[in-house]
Design a protein around this motif. Structure first.
Motif, short mmCIF file in Angstrom:
data_model
loop_
_atom_site.label_atom_id
_atom_site.label_comp_id
_atom_site.label_asym_id
_atom_site.label_seq_id
_atom_site.Cartn_x
_atom_site.Cartn_y
_atom_site.Cartn_z
N ILE A 1 -3.06 0.55 -4.17
CA ILE A 1 -2.50 -0.78 -4.03
C ILE A 1 -1.50 -1.00 -5.16
O ILE A 1 -1.82 -0.78 -6.33
CB ILE A 1 -3.59 -1.87 -4.11
CG1 ILE A 1 -4.59 -1.69 -2.96
CG2 ILE A 1 -2.98 -3.27 -4.06
CD1 ILE A 1 -5.79 -2.60 -3.07
N VAL B 1 -9.34 -2.98 0.03
CA VAL B 1 -7.98 -3.53 0.02
C VAL B 1 -8.02 -5.04 -0.15
O VAL B 1 -7.29 -5.61 -0.97
CB VAL B 1 -7.24 -3.15 1.34
CG1 VAL B 1 -5.91 -3.90 1.43
CG2 VAL B 1 -7.00 -1.65 1.38
N SER C 1 -6.50 -7.12 -3.44
CA SER C 1 -5.16 -7.63 -3.18
C SER C 1 -5.14 -9.11 -2.85
O SER C 1 -4.13 -9.78 -3.06
CB SER C 1 -4.51 -6.86 -2.02
OG SER C 1 -5.16 -7.15 -0.79
N LEU D 1 0.84 -1.19 0.00
CA LEU D 1 0.00 0.00 0.00
C LEU D 1 0.88 1.24 0.00
O LEU D 1 1.95 1.26 0.61
CB LEU D 1 -0.92 0.02 1.22
CG LEU D 1 -1.92 -1.13 1.36
CD1 LEU D 1 -2.77 -0.93 2.61
CD2 LEU D 1 -2.80 -1.24 0.13
N HIS E 1 -7.65 3.98 -5.17
CA HIS E 1 -8.98 3.87 -4.57
C HIS E 1 -9.98 4.59 -5.48
O HIS E 1 -9.70 5.69 -5.96
CB HIS E 1 -8.99 4.50 -3.17
CG HIS E 1 -10.23 4.20 -2.40
ND1 HIS E 1 -11.40 4.91 -2.58
CD2 HIS E 1 -10.50 3.25 -1.47
CE1 HIS E 1 -12.33 4.42 -1.79
NE2 HIS E 1 -11.82 3.42 -1.10
#
Length: 264
Positions: free
Chosen positions: A127, A258, A262, A71, A113
């Motif tokens: 990310i 997230v 991910s 991140l 985001h």
């Protein structure tokens, strides 16, 4: 030779899995030092750009959350003027190459985001996906993610790098990885001090100014581990309090996004 290499990778991967996330050493946690030891906060890495002449340059911190993802702040990695190409882990000084522990990883992609807007900080999160998996070691490990309802309370630390202080030009910022105790302040109180400061950021102060992208981490659980609560994205000087305060984009409030993007 190929079979030996395959065996080595398999063993190393298994060891990485055994180490888990958020490794916390009580002696390091309580030593009161500013500069981290080489195996302390080993999830803090650095984002690098490749310049027009082929050189690599440090841009901002990144935080490793699993073997293929980290991140970082969106404003750091989403700039038309920068060619963001690599993440570097296993190093404690962004001005020095540390060949014994340093590993360089090519970036596969960057996802911002969906609510991020340039100039706004409450969704300032990205990310970073890596082309190859990170092989964990004592010097490169992921941090634990928080739960969705975690708050900025308890044992809080800022881990990352120092930002230059415009109020104090007598010294250069430290290029070594640092850790600092974090004094939490309610986001609403910080918003009252600075109207443009979003109340939903984690807010607080430290002895030195953290570089944007430095991590707000919480030591919690049994056994105690480090969990990532936020990344530094904002800051201002509060005249009434006579100190700098900083805002951190909330990872708990972005946790679903997230995890979805991910697989952490």
């Amino acid at each position: 030779l190929a079979s030996i290499n395959t065996l080595f990778i398999g063993v190393a991967s298994a060891l990485a899995g055994d180490q888990g996330c958020g490794k916390l050493d009580e002696a390091q946690f309580k030593n009161g030092e500013l500069i981290t030891q080489p195996n302390e906060h080993p999830w803090i890495g650095r984002v690098e750009e490749t310049t027009s002449d082929g050189a690599r340059r440090f841009v901002c911190p990144a935080v490793l959350i699993d073997a293929r993802h980290a991140l970082a702040t969106a404003h750091c990695v989403h700039s038309p003027s920068l060619d963001i190409t690599h993440l570097v882990f296993g190093t404690t000084n962004y001005k020095v190459v540390e060949p014994a522990t340093q590993k360089n990883f090519t970036i596969k992609g960057i996802k911002l985001h969906p609510a991020y807007k340039l100039g706004e900080t409450n969704n300032d999160l990205a990310i970073i996906a890596l082309k190859e998996a990170v092989l964990f070691s004592d010097f490169i490990q992921p941090i634990c993610l928080p739960s969705a309802d975690d708050k900025a309370s308890g044992d809080l630390i800022i881990a990352g790098y120092e930002r230059p202080n415009s109020q104090d030009k007598s010294r250069d910022p430290n290029s070594k990885r640092i850790k600092m105790t974090f004094e939490a302040i309610a986001g609403e109180e910080c918003h009252k001090q600075e109207e443009q400061f979003p109340a939903d950021l984690f807010c607080g102060s430290t002895d030195l100014l953290p570089l944007s992208g430095s991590a707000l981490v919480q030591a919690a659980g049994s056994p105690k581990k480090f969990h990532l609560l936020g990344l530094a994205v904002d800051g201002f000087y509060a005249k009434e309090w006579k100190k700098f305060v900083h805002g951190y984009v909330s990872i708990p409030s972005k946790l679903d996004w997230v995890l979805k993007n991910s697989g952490a």
